[in-house]
Scaffold this active site. Structure first.
Site, PDB file in Angstrom:
ATOM      1  CE  LYS A   1      -2.907   0.783   3.607  1.00 46.68           C
ATOM      2  NZ  LYS A   1      -2.849   2.138   4.194  1.00 46.68           N
TER       3      LYS A   1
ATOM      4  NE  ARG B   1       6.360   6.500   0.867  1.00 44.18           N
ATOM      5  CZ  ARG B   1       5.415   6.338   1.813  1.00 44.18           C
ATOM      6  NH1 ARG B   1       4.318   5.659   1.539  1.00 44.18           N
ATOM      7  NH2 ARG B   1       5.577   6.851   3.019  1.00 44.18           N
TER       8      ARG B   1
ATOM      9  N   GLY C   1      -4.813   8.003   5.312  1.00 48.06           N
ATOM     10  CA  GLY C   1      -3.898   8.916   5.994  1.00 48.06           C
ATOM     11  C   GLY C   1      -2.680   9.233   5.146  1.00 48.06           C
TER      12      GLY C   1
ATOM     13  NE  ARG D   1      -5.395   8.310  11.111  1.00 51.41           N
ATOM     14  CZ  ARG D   1      -4.693   7.508  10.331  1.00 51.41           C
ATOM     15  NH1 ARG D   1      -5.248   7.001   9.242  1.00 51.41           N
ATOM     16  NH2 ARG D   1      -3.453   7.221  10.622  1.00 51.41           N
TER      17      ARG D   1
ATOM     18  CB  SER E   1       5.433   9.747  11.546  1.00 49.74           C
ATOM     19  OG  SER E   1       4.534   9.932  10.466  1.00 49.74           O
TER      20      SER E   1
ATOM     21  CD  GLN F   1       0.621   8.315   7.218  1.00 46.11           C
ATOM     22  OE1 GLN F   1       0.104   9.038   8.070  1.00 46.11           O
ATOM     23  NE2 GLN F   1       0.011   7.263   6.702  1.00 46.11           N
TER      24      GLN F   1
ATOM     25  CG  ASP G   1       0.531  -0.027   9.429  1.00 45.94           C
ATOM     26  OD1 ASP G   1       0.200   0.795  10.312  1.00 45.94           O
ATOM     27  OD2 ASP G   1       0.898   0.312   8.293  1.00 45.94           O
TER      28      ASP G   1
ATOM     29  NE  ARG H   1      -5.206  -0.045  12.859  1.00 45.74           N
ATOM     30  CZ  ARG H   1      -4.544   0.099  11.726  1.00 45.74           C
ATOM     31  NH1 ARG H   1      -3.228   0.193  11.739  1.00 45.74           N
ATOM     32  NH2 ARG H   1      -5.186   0.141  10.583  1.00 45.74           N
TER      33      ARG H   1
ATOM     34  NE  ARG I   1      -2.683  -1.995   8.209  1.00 45.56           N
ATOM     35  CZ  ARG I   1      -2.420  -2.380   6.958  1.00 45.56           C
ATOM     36  NH1 ARG I   1      -2.596  -3.628   6.594  1.00 45.56           N
ATOM     37  NH2 ARG I   1      -1.968  -1.516   6.061  1.00 45.56           N
TER      38      ARG I   1
HETATM   39  C1  S3P Z   1       2.526   4.795   6.172  1.00 44.49           C
HETATM   40  C2  S3P Z   1       3.181   5.072   7.345  1.00 44.49           C
HETATM   41  C3  S3P Z   1       2.718   4.617   8.672  1.00 44.49           C
HETATM   42  C4  S3P Z   1       1.704   3.498   8.565  1.00 44.49           C
HETATM   43  C5  S3P Z   1       0.667   3.774   7.521  1.00 44.49           C
HETATM   44  C6  S3P Z   1       1.303   3.977   6.151  1.00 44.49           C
HETATM   45  C7  S3P Z   1       3.080   5.328   4.912  1.00 44.49           C
HETATM   46  O1  S3P Z   1       2.115   5.706   9.346  1.00 44.49           O
HETATM   47  O2  S3P Z   1       1.094   3.264   9.805  1.00 44.49           O
HETATM   48  O3  S3P Z   1      -0.253   2.695   7.425  1.00 44.49           O
HETATM   49  O4  S3P Z   1       2.656   4.881   3.826  1.00 44.49           O
HETATM   50  O5  S3P Z   1       3.936   6.214   4.974  1.00 44.49           O
HETATM   51  P1  S3P Z   1       3.003   6.802  10.137  1.00 44.49           P
HETATM   52  O6  S3P Z   1       3.973   7.326   9.209  1.00 44.49           O
HETATM   53  O7  S3P Z   1       2.024   7.830  10.591  1.00 44.49           O
HETATM   54  O8  S3P Z   1       3.609   6.080  11.285  1.00 44.49           O
END
Ligand code: S3P
Length: 430
Positions: A23, A28, A96, A124, A169, A171, A317, A348, A390
């Site tokens: 995913k 990306r 997210g 969130r 993180s 993200q 995850d 979670r 999940r």
């Molecule tokens: C992800 C980063 C993770 C992960 C999410 C996907 C990503 O989150 O939990 O399912 O694709 O960069 P965080 O970066 O907030 O930890």
């Protein structure tokens, strides 16, 4: 609401499964291909709802994205500065990754945009990306003083930065790096522990200058990104459900093909092995700059372990399904330093504790994790997904070991990351 009844199989789980594309890497692949020059061809793209949110966003910004067949996308990139102002709000659904990564990218454009999402995403936290982006000159507004979506973004010229993130993180890191692509000079992000590095790997393969640093990473702004071919490896986060199922259902031998085993993502393999799980990695190879292997899971007697610290981002995850493994293990498994779980698709920690307890599981909740003590055998009952893919799939794995049938409520959410989960599960459990 869609529901399903899952019953423990009469025999062990046998056969092979090929889990869908990763995913994170699928998101990306669309983002970088869209701002690269020329055509990119993506194969084994995850056809999940989350990933199609990212596709939809770039289509709205003028990028031609064609579906050439199952999991194959042809993307005609518009270059770093070729995106057009979307004429409507961009709906990121449950994703997210879409909203946070796009915040970084859109902050640097020469146009206005609005990002929103479903009832879960709109709860969130977004300040974690808005704060560092603001120091670069970004102008982003959101509900509750900028914490919650919808987000309104006035694109502006950005300055390079050095950001010391308080949380690990990917993200947050990726949002800042995406913004940094548009700033002159070097943008660096440092983290308390390494998070997944797919952005760095993929950006570098598109031609950006990416330099690993002690505890972080630096990119050089304003590169020319060149379109390319990307073969997305299978998602270890999806494979994890079958790994745990293969370990906890007696008499199982399950081969899971084409699983990404990037060291920033493969904590689940390490932890399940340390619990006594037999997980053999076979046929290790490389797919588009990411390590890949087949994994053979054989039923094993598991014992409890303690995890925390730098292990957490490497399996964040997978903690819901790891908790199911822990409920079937001898002794207690303690998970700490995982407060991030409280702000995922749902809380979670609370969701796992509530649902496992309904099946007779023993769970003690902490603010930053939980302790799960193994029981002889889980029981049947009715559980709820909390709208979280999940949690739904973890409960299905729990059901495979339960004494009586388990009814899982609200399972439509599995389409966000694993559309063929129920079909694959049915194929190996008879
Ligand atoms: C992800 C980063 C993770 C992960 C999410 C996907 C990503 O989150 O939990 O399912 O694709 O960069 P965080 O970066 O907030 O930890």
């Amino acid at each position: 609401m869609e529901r399903i009844e899952v019953t423990a199989p009469k025999q062990g789980l046998k056969g092979e499964v090929a889990v869908p594309g990763d995913k994170s890497i699928s998101h990306r692949s669309v983002i970088f291909s869209s701002i690269a020059e020329g055509r990119s061809l993506v194969s084994n793209f995850l056809p999940g709802e989350d990933n199609f949110r990212t596709v939809g966003a770039f289509r709205k910004m003028g990028v031609r994205i064609e579906e050439k067949g199952e999991g194959v996308l042809a993307i005609d990139g518009l270059g770093l500065n070729g995106l057009k102002e979307p004429d409507d709000v961009i709906d990121c659904g449950n994703s997210g990754t879409t909203i946070r990564l796009l915040s970084g990218l859109l902050a640097a454009q020469s146009f206005f945009s609005v990002l929103t999402g479903d009832q879960y995403l709109r709860k969130r936290p977004m300040k974690r990306v808005i704060k560092p982006l603001s120091t670069m000159g970004a102008r982003i507004w959101g509900r509750v003083q900028g914490e919650l979506p919808p987000l309104a973004i006035w694109g502006s010229p950005l300055q390079a930065t050095r950001y010391d993130s308080p949380i690990a993180s990917a993200q947050v890191k990726s949002a800042v790096l995406l913004a940094g692509l548009y700033a002159e000079g070097e943008t660096s992000v440092f983290e308390p522990h390494p998070s997944r590095d797919h952005t760095e790997r993929m950006l570098s393969s598109f031609g950006a200058e990416v330099r690993p640093r002690q505890g972080g990473v630096t990119i050089v702004g304003r590169p020319t990104l060149k379109g390319r071919e990307i073969l997305v490896p299978g998602d270890i986060s999806s494979a994890a459900f079958f790994m745990v199922a293969g370990l906890v259902v007696p008499g199982s031998e399950l081969l899971i093909r084409n699983v990404g085993i990037n060291p920033t993502r493969n904590g689940i393999l390490e932890v399940l092995r340390s619990m006594g799980g037999s997980l053999e990695t076979l046929n290790e190879r490389d797919a588009a700059g990411e390590p890949v292997a087949d994994i053979l899971a054989t039923s094993s007697r598991l014992r409890g372990v303690e995890i925390g610290g730098s292990m957490i981002p490497r399996l964040i995850d997978e903690i819901p399904v790891l908790s199911v493994a822990a409920a079937c293990a001898e002794g207690t498994t303690v998970i700490r330093d995982a407060a991030e779980l409280r702000v995922k698709e749902t809380d979670r920690i609370a969701a796992v504790a509530a649902e496992l307890r309904k099946l007779g599981g023993l769970v003690e909740e902490f603010e930053d994790g939980m302790a799960v003590t193994g029981v002889e055998q889980l029981g049947g009952g009715r559980v709820d997904s909390h709208g979280d893919h999940r949690i739904a799939m973890s409960m299905a794995v729990a059901a495979l070991t339960a004494r009586a049938p388990v009814e899982i409520n609200d399972i439509g959410c599995t389409k966000t990351s694993f559309p063929n989960f129920w079909g694959l599960l049915g194929g190996v459990s008879k």
